[in-house]
Design a protein around this motif. Structure first.
Motif, PDB file in Angstrom:
ATOM      1  N   MET A   1       0.810  -1.206   0.000  1.00 42.34           N
ATOM      2  CA  MET A   1       0.000   0.000   0.000  1.00 42.34           C
ATOM      3  C   MET A   1       0.850   1.264   0.000  1.00 42.34           C
ATOM      4  O   MET A   1       0.568   2.214  -0.743  1.00 42.34           O
ATOM      5  N   ALA A   2       1.911   1.258   0.818  1.00 42.49           N
ATOM      6  CA  ALA A   2       2.744   2.444   0.925  1.00 42.49           C
ATOM      7  C   ALA A   2       3.418   2.756  -0.419  1.00 42.49           C
ATOM      8  O   ALA A   2       3.477   3.910  -0.840  1.00 42.49           O
TER       9      ALA A   2
ATOM     10  N   ALA B   1       0.958   4.229  -2.806  1.00 38.29           N
ATOM     11  CA  ALA B   1       0.677   5.620  -2.457  1.00 38.29           C
ATOM     12  C   ALA B   1       1.804   6.514  -2.956  1.00 38.29           C
ATOM     13  O   ALA B   1       1.561   7.608  -3.464  1.00 38.29           O
TER      14      ALA B   1
ATOM     15  N   SER C   1     -10.177   7.135   8.057  1.00 42.43           N
ATOM     16  CA  SER C   1      -9.003   6.540   8.661  1.00 42.43           C
ATOM     17  C   SER C   1      -7.965   7.625   8.837  1.00 42.43           C
ATOM     18  O   SER C   1      -7.300   8.017   7.899  1.00 42.43           O
ATOM     19  N   LEU C   2      -7.868   8.127  10.053  1.00 36.43           N
ATOM     20  CA  LEU C   2      -6.983   9.252  10.334  1.00 36.43           C
ATOM     21  C   LEU C   2      -6.173   8.966  11.593  1.00 36.43           C
ATOM     22  O   LEU C   2      -6.499   8.055  12.347  1.00 36.43           O
ATOM     23  N   ALA C   3      -5.103   9.725  11.785  1.00 37.48           N
ATOM     24  CA  ALA C   3      -4.400   9.680  13.062  1.00 37.48           C
ATOM     25  C   ALA C   3      -5.226  10.519  14.031  1.00 37.48           C
ATOM     26  O   ALA C   3      -5.181  11.737  14.001  1.00 37.48           O
TER      27      ALA C   3
ATOM     28  N   PHE D   1      -3.807  13.317  16.386  1.00 35.15           N
ATOM     29  CA  PHE D   1      -3.179  14.448  15.708  1.00 35.15           C
ATOM     30  C   PHE D   1      -4.235  15.446  15.265  1.00 35.15           C
ATOM     31  O   PHE D   1      -5.358  15.075  14.915  1.00 35.15           O
TER      32      PHE D   1
ATOM     33  N   LEU E   1       1.674  15.132   7.693  1.00 35.32           N
ATOM     34  CA  LEU E   1       2.224  13.783   7.517  1.00 35.32           C
ATOM     35  C   LEU E   1       2.277  13.423   6.031  1.00 35.32           C
ATOM     36  O   LEU E   1       3.256  12.846   5.538  1.00 35.32           O
TER      37      LEU E   1
ATOM     38  N   ALA F   1       5.527  12.810   3.710  1.00 37.24           N
ATOM     39  CA  ALA F   1       5.599  11.563   2.953  1.00 37.24           C
ATOM     40  C   ALA F   1       5.925  11.856   1.499  1.00 37.24           C
ATOM     41  O   ALA F   1       6.743  11.184   0.878  1.00 37.24           O
TER      42      ALA F   1
ATOM     43  N   LEU G   1      -0.709  14.723  -1.091  1.00 33.09           N
ATOM     44  CA  LEU G   1       0.190  13.703  -1.621  1.00 33.09           C
ATOM     45  C   LEU G   1       0.547  13.963  -3.081  1.00 33.09           C
ATOM     46  O   LEU G   1       1.420  13.301  -3.631  1.00 33.09           O
TER      47      LEU G   1
ATOM     48  N   ALA H   1       2.052   8.304  14.259  1.00 37.34           N
ATOM     49  CA  ALA H   1       0.961   7.968  13.347  1.00 37.34           C
ATOM     50  C   ALA H   1       0.855   6.451  13.205  1.00 37.34           C
ATOM     51  O   ALA H   1      -0.251   5.903  13.111  1.00 37.34           O
TER      52      ALA H   1
ATOM     53  N   GLN I   1      -1.181   5.362  16.079  1.00 36.69           N
ATOM     54  CA  GLN I   1      -2.589   5.753  16.041  1.00 36.69           C
ATOM     55  C   GLN I   1      -3.350   5.049  14.935  1.00 36.69           C
ATOM     56  O   GLN I   1      -4.517   4.687  15.110  1.00 36.69           O
ATOM     57  N   ASN I   2      -2.690   4.870  13.782  1.00 35.73           N
ATOM     58  CA  ASN I   2      -3.400   4.315  12.632  1.00 35.73           C
ATOM     59  C   ASN I   2      -2.400   3.936  11.546  1.00 35.73           C
ATOM     60  O   ASN I   2      -2.046   4.753  10.707  1.00 35.73           O
TER      61      ASN I   2
ATOM     62  N   THR J   1      -2.701   1.999   9.012  1.00 35.29           N
ATOM     63  CA  THR J   1      -3.241   2.012   7.651  1.00 35.29           C
ATOM     64  C   THR J   1      -3.149   3.414   7.050  1.00 35.29           C
ATOM     65  O   THR J   1      -2.820   3.589   5.882  1.00 35.29           O
ATOM     66  N   ARG J   2      -3.439   4.405   7.878  1.00 33.40           N
ATOM     67  CA  ARG J   2      -3.348   5.788   7.406  1.00 33.40           C
ATOM     68  C   ARG J   2      -1.909   6.108   6.991  1.00 33.40           C
ATOM     69  O   ARG J   2      -1.671   6.712   5.952  1.00 33.40           O
ATOM     70  N   LEU J   3      -0.961   5.659   7.792  1.00 37.15           N
ATOM     71  CA  LEU J   3       0.439   5.933   7.485  1.00 37.15           C
ATOM     72  C   LEU J   3       0.816   5.302   6.152  1.00 37.15           C
ATOM     73  O   LEU J   3       1.456   5.934   5.312  1.00 37.15           O
ATOM     74  N   ALA J   4       0.402   4.048   5.949  1.00 37.05           N
ATOM     75  CA  ALA J   4       0.704   3.367   4.685  1.00 37.05           C
ATOM     76  C   ALA J   4       0.018   4.078   3.527  1.00 37.05           C
ATOM     77  O   ALA J   4       0.578   4.189   2.442  1.00 37.05           O
ATOM     78  N   ALA J   5      -1.190   4.578   3.782  1.00 33.23           N
ATOM     79  CA  ALA J   5      -1.952   5.207   2.699  1.00 33.23           C
ATOM     80  C   ALA J   5      -1.333   6.521   2.246  1.00 33.23           C
ATOM     81  O   ALA J   5      -1.608   6.980   1.148  1.00 33.23           O
ATOM     82  N   VAL J   6      -0.490   7.153   3.084  1.00 30.08           N
ATOM     83  CA  VAL J   6       0.221   8.328   2.585  1.00 30.08           C
ATOM     84  C   VAL J   6       1.585   7.940   2.010  1.00 30.08           C
ATOM     85  O   VAL J   6       2.335   8.802   1.559  1.00 30.08           O
TER      86      VAL J   6
END
Lengths: 249, 329
Positions: free
Chosen positions: A74-75, A78, A90-92, A95, A103, A107, A165, B206, B209-210, B212-217
């Motif tokens: 996934m990363a 992205a 789906s958020l942190a 934060f 973030l 990235a 992004l 991050a 906390q999440n 999946t969110r980190l991977a998604a960015v």
């Protein structure tokens, strides 16, 4: 027609006996909004998950900007430029909205292994992030934790992240869900302009939004695309009316 | 960014904790009570070990139940190098031992980092309870290895006959040794503070906390967590080396799962992810151990009750109680 940005061919995914994705082929062309509609359980989210890399398909190919992305996680997808929003935000959560977008900015810059400089005084992060929040209309809520935002605001925040992004294609999974009519209208207008930055694959239940936005619509039923066409073609397709629109309308 | 007050409540409390920890041994020294200097040194070293774990556990949400491995490895690095220096026998291939603390610290930190990388790379393929268990399993492997290796004392441990040396400081003097540990602790807190506010810290928090969110960015959570795990192990390993020198003794008990548990308890008592959480936790822990330990052998029963109270009613630990909820800007 220009080369498609995203090209899905004969994608299959089963969960036990359930054929969640049953030979789906789909294109996303530059500058278009391609809506994916279908009844609940048709496999829309499963398809999005395979494109973004959460699920691995059993067979078939996914090409993005001409590159086969089957082997990428996934990363990595992205980083190539696939920006997504989630069906359930789906958020942190701890934060602030601003830090969530920051973030994404870091990235994009590829600078997550810097250990010392404080991010909050770093204008190369805060300024672009703030600009994205302004674009989606969340600037006034920048310093609130994501957990304290409303449903609709979290959707907007996810879109701001995808914008930050610099995505080359957007996958939006029900961005209107949980929004009031006002919010839906505003978001529809916003997405309408966004298509010129990058094409949008849009999963959405809000038919007003779909009919207003979509250049093309694909109808997914039981894991299969039963029709792809313009808004008018889909509206007048007898099979679609029987399988889906008839029930809903 | 926001117009926050110059000193937040948490900053005031942190400053008071730092001054208190410094005041105890200075007062004890003035009154000729070296025992309290040793107690304060113990607090500083345990806090340092917990600052290390706090990077993985507090910032990254990685509940490592195997950090005693790094604490003990740091201890053995000090013990083994000191023994070879004392005996005048080279380690291997003609490399001599050393009694110099800076070199010992460097060795402890490098060894812990190198061992944490493979342990982390394997453990981080799991999450939740499995991560807890696999880190425990690795620590137990190292524990039993130390127990069954007679060259360095095996089960009986290894004595350091003379405390190792630091340039320009008489380390045998309790207050001087405390000050060394205190400075190292403050440096580690500075490192934690910088890490937490940095880009890496943002990604690490991050990931907690999440993920999946980190991977998604586009940031792979695994890489971020692995680096955090290694840095965390290095800081805890440094504390181990200091602990060995404090006690002039290192034994497999430093590697045991009790020690891993103790470090987690310190963080929970103090407040996980908080800058001074480990300091508050270590102070409270040693205070309970000392005060209740004088009254009853079963002081750990009461520690358990206190821990239960914290987990049920004060999730943020002591700092959560005193300074309120953590804010992330």
């Amino acid at each position: 027609m220009a080369e498609p940005v995203l090209e899905i061919r004969d994608l299959k995914k089963t969960f036990g006996a359930l054929k969640a994705t049953d030979g789906v082929s789909l294109d996303l062309r530059p500058g278009e909004v391609h809506a994916l509609i279908g009844p609940n359980g048709a496999g829309k989210s499963t398809l999005i998950h395979q494109i973004s890399g959460s699920f691995r398909p059993d067979s078939g190919t996914i090409r993005f900007l001409g590159q086969d992305i089957a082997g990428l996680d996934m990363a990595a997808r992205a980083r190539l430029g696939l920006g997504r929003s989630f069906q359930i935000s789906s958020l942190a959560q701890e934060f602030s909205a601003l830090r969530n977008v920051m973030l994404a900015v870091q990235a994009r810059q590829g600078t997550s292994f810097r250990f010392f400089r404080p991010v909050m005084n770093d204008k190369s992060l805060t300024e672009p992030a703030m600009a994205m929040l302004e674009r989606v209309g969340l600037a006034g809520r920048a310093h609130l934790p994501a957990a304290e935002l409303s449903h609709g605001e979290r959707r907007q925040l996810e879109i701001a992240i995808a914008l930050a992004l610099g995505s080359k294609a957007f996958l939006f999974d029900e961005p209107m869900a949980g929004m009031g009519p006002e919010g839906s209208k505003a978001l529809t207008k916003f997405l309408d302009g966004l298509r010129h930055e990058a094409p949008i694959l849009l999963v959405e239940h809000d038919m007003d939004a779909v009919f207003a936005l979509a250049d093309r619509i694909s109808v997914l039923v039981y894991g299969r695309v039963i029709a792809t066409g313009t808004v008018d073609q889909i509206r007048n397709d007898p099979e679609v009316r029987r399988a889906y629109l008839g029930e809903a309308a | 960014m926001t117009n926050a007050p110059l000193m937040t409540r948490e900053t005031v409390i942190n400053t008071l904790l730092a001054l208190l920890l410094l005041a105890i041994p200075l007062g004890a020294s003035a009154m000729g009570e070296p025992f309290y200097i040793t107690l304060a040194t113990r607090i500083a070293i345990l806090a340092l070990a917990a600052v290390g774990l706090n990077i993985a556990l507090g910032l990254g949400g990685l509940v490592s139940f195997g950090h005693a491995a790094f604490f003990g490895l740091g201890g053995y690095a000090a013990g083994i190098l000191a023994t070879h220096a004392f005996d005048g026998v080279p380690l291997f291939a003609g490399i001599p031992g050393t009694a110099s603390m800076p070199i010992i610290w460097l060795v402890a930190v490098v060894v812990c980092g190198l061992i944490a990388l493979p342990i982390g790379a394997i453990s981080l393929r799991t999450t939740g309870v499995y991560f807890i268990m696999i880190t425990l399993a690795f620590a137990q492997m190292i524990y039993y290895f130390a127990v069954s290796w007679p060259a360095y004392g095996g089960e009986d441990g290894l004595s350091i006959y003379v405390r190792n040396e630091f340039p320009g400081v008489n380390t045998a003097q309790p207050l001087s040794y405390f000050l060394i540990c205190y400075v190292v602790l403050m440096a580690a807190l500075g490192l934690f503070w910088l890490l937490r506010g940095s880009r890496f810290g943002a990604a690490l928090q991050a990931a907690r906390q999440n993920a999946t969110r980190l991977a998604a960015v586009g940031i792979a959570p695994f890489n971020v967590r692995l680096v955090a795990f290694a840095v965390s192990a290095m800081v805890t390993g440094l504390a181990g080396a200091l602990f060995a020198d404090l006690n002039k003794f290192v034994s497999p008990s430093m590697l045991s799962w009790h020690m891993s548990g103790e470090l987690i308890v310190l963080i929970i008592l103090g407040g996980k992810g908080r800058l001074f959480g480990p300091v508050a936790g270590a102070m409270l822990y040693v205070l309970i151990e000392y005060a209740l330990g004088g009254i009853t052998e079963r002081w750990q029963f009461f520690l358990g009750l206190i821990l239960l109270g914290v987990v049920l009613f004060a999730r943020g630990g002591l700092l959560g109680l005193l300074a309120g909820k953590a804010r992330h800007g």
